[in-house]
Design an enzyme around this catalytic site. Structure first.
Site, PDB file in Angstrom:
ATOM      1  N   CYS A 172      -0.614   0.767   6.149  1.00 14.72           N
ATOM      2  CA  CYS A 172      -1.040  -0.076   7.273  1.00 14.72           C
ATOM      3  C   CYS A 172      -2.055  -1.112   6.793  1.00 14.72           C
ATOM      4  CB  CYS A 172      -1.690   0.759   8.375  1.00 14.72           C
ATOM      5  SG  CYS A 172      -0.604   1.933   9.196  1.00 14.72           S
ATOM      6  N   ASP A 173      -2.042  -2.249   7.453  1.00 14.65           N
ATOM      7  CA  ASP A 173      -3.068  -3.259   7.174  1.00 14.65           C
ATOM      8  C   ASP A 173      -3.284  -4.092   8.433  1.00 14.65           C
ATOM      9  OD1 ASP A 173      -4.642  -4.557   4.785  1.00 14.65           O
ATOM     10  OD2 ASP A 173      -3.895  -6.212   6.019  1.00 14.65           O
ATOM     11  N   SER A 174      -4.540  -4.477   8.669  1.00 11.43           N
ATOM     12  CA  SER A 174      -4.867  -5.229   9.880  1.00 11.43           C
ATOM     13  C   SER A 174      -5.617  -6.515   9.545  1.00 11.43           C
ATOM     14  CB  SER A 174      -5.739  -4.381  10.822  1.00 11.43           C
ATOM     15  OG  SER A 174      -5.076  -3.213  11.234  1.00 11.43           O
TER      16      SER A 174
ATOM     17  N   LYS B 117       0.819  -1.209   0.000  1.00  8.55           N
ATOM     18  CA  LYS B 117       0.000   0.000   0.000  1.00  8.55           C
ATOM     19  C   LYS B 117       0.859   1.268   0.000  1.00  8.55           C
ATOM     20  CE  LYS B 117      -3.968  -2.188   2.203  1.00  8.55           C
ATOM     21  NZ  LYS B 117      -4.844  -2.257   3.392  1.00  8.55           N
TER      22      LYS B 117
END
Length: 214
Positions: A81-83, A60
């Site tokens: 960011c990624d969750s 990203k």
């Protein structure tokens, strides 16, 4: 002026940064997450959840850098960011629909999971302004204990639409906060961006988090 650009449209991430004094620029990336993960698995084999979110966070941030976002003269630090929620060996991102969100909550209720949030920072500042060209990342992992919800509570929560918009089908800073009985780790990481972790990444490229306060 050095500014942080968040490669995410998440209102919760932006609000967390704003509450911490950081007025971040925001550009939503258009990464094909399944394709990115498939390519990573083909190269590295099975990915642990903490690694999967890091791969997506990097993709990203890199997508926004390569899209050549206009900076209006600012020196930019890009953050992706990624969750994902890890529960009983499975990983969950955003549910596809209300039926999937309901099914997940019937598995999650009374259980304990781990919310992983990957962070990737790219230093694209001019070298004359102290830019290092660094690209680095890390993952925040927080244990989350869920309440034992009734079917009626699950149905009511899913009907609000909130679980459909977030990784793991829950929030800790919204309606879902009533259904989280405790956490072990950084609660900011559960919201979607760990401020202590971000501080460490910034320090690695020679930037104090206070340099971004506005």
């Amino acid at each position: 002026m050095t500014r942080l650009l968040l490669a995410s449209a998440s209102p919760a991430r932006r609000a967390t940064l704003a509450a911490a004094g950081i007025d971040a620029l925001v550009v939503s990336s258009e990464v094909d997450e399944e394709a990115v993960l498939a390519a990573a698995r083909a190269r590295f084999g099975t990915l642990e959840p903490a690694d999967a979110v890091l791969v997506l966070a990097q993709a990203k941030a890199q997508w926004v850098v390569e899209d050549q976002v206009e900076s209006d003269g600012d020196d930019l630090l890009y953050l992706g960011c990624d969750s994902m929620l890890e529960l009983d060996g499975e990983i969950f991102g955003k549910p596809a629909d209300a039926a999937q969100a309901t099914a997940r909550w019937r598995t999650m209720r009374g259980a304990t999971g781990v919310l992983h949030t990957g962070h990737w920072l790219i230093d694209d500042r001019d070298p004359a302004a102290g830019g290092t060209g660094g690209t680095l990342g890390a993952t925040s992992s927080t244990i989350v204990h869920f309440a034992d919800l009734s079917d009626a509570e699950i149905d009511a929560y899913v009907a609000t639409g909130e679980p459909l918009a977030v990784a793991g089908a829950f929030t800790i800073d919204g309606l879902g906060g009533a259904f989280v009985t405790g956490i072990e780790g950084d609660h900011h990481g559960v919201v979607g961006i760990s401020l202590p972790l971000l501080r460490g990444l910034l320090a690695d490229v020679g930037v104090a988090i206070s340099d971004l306060w506005r």
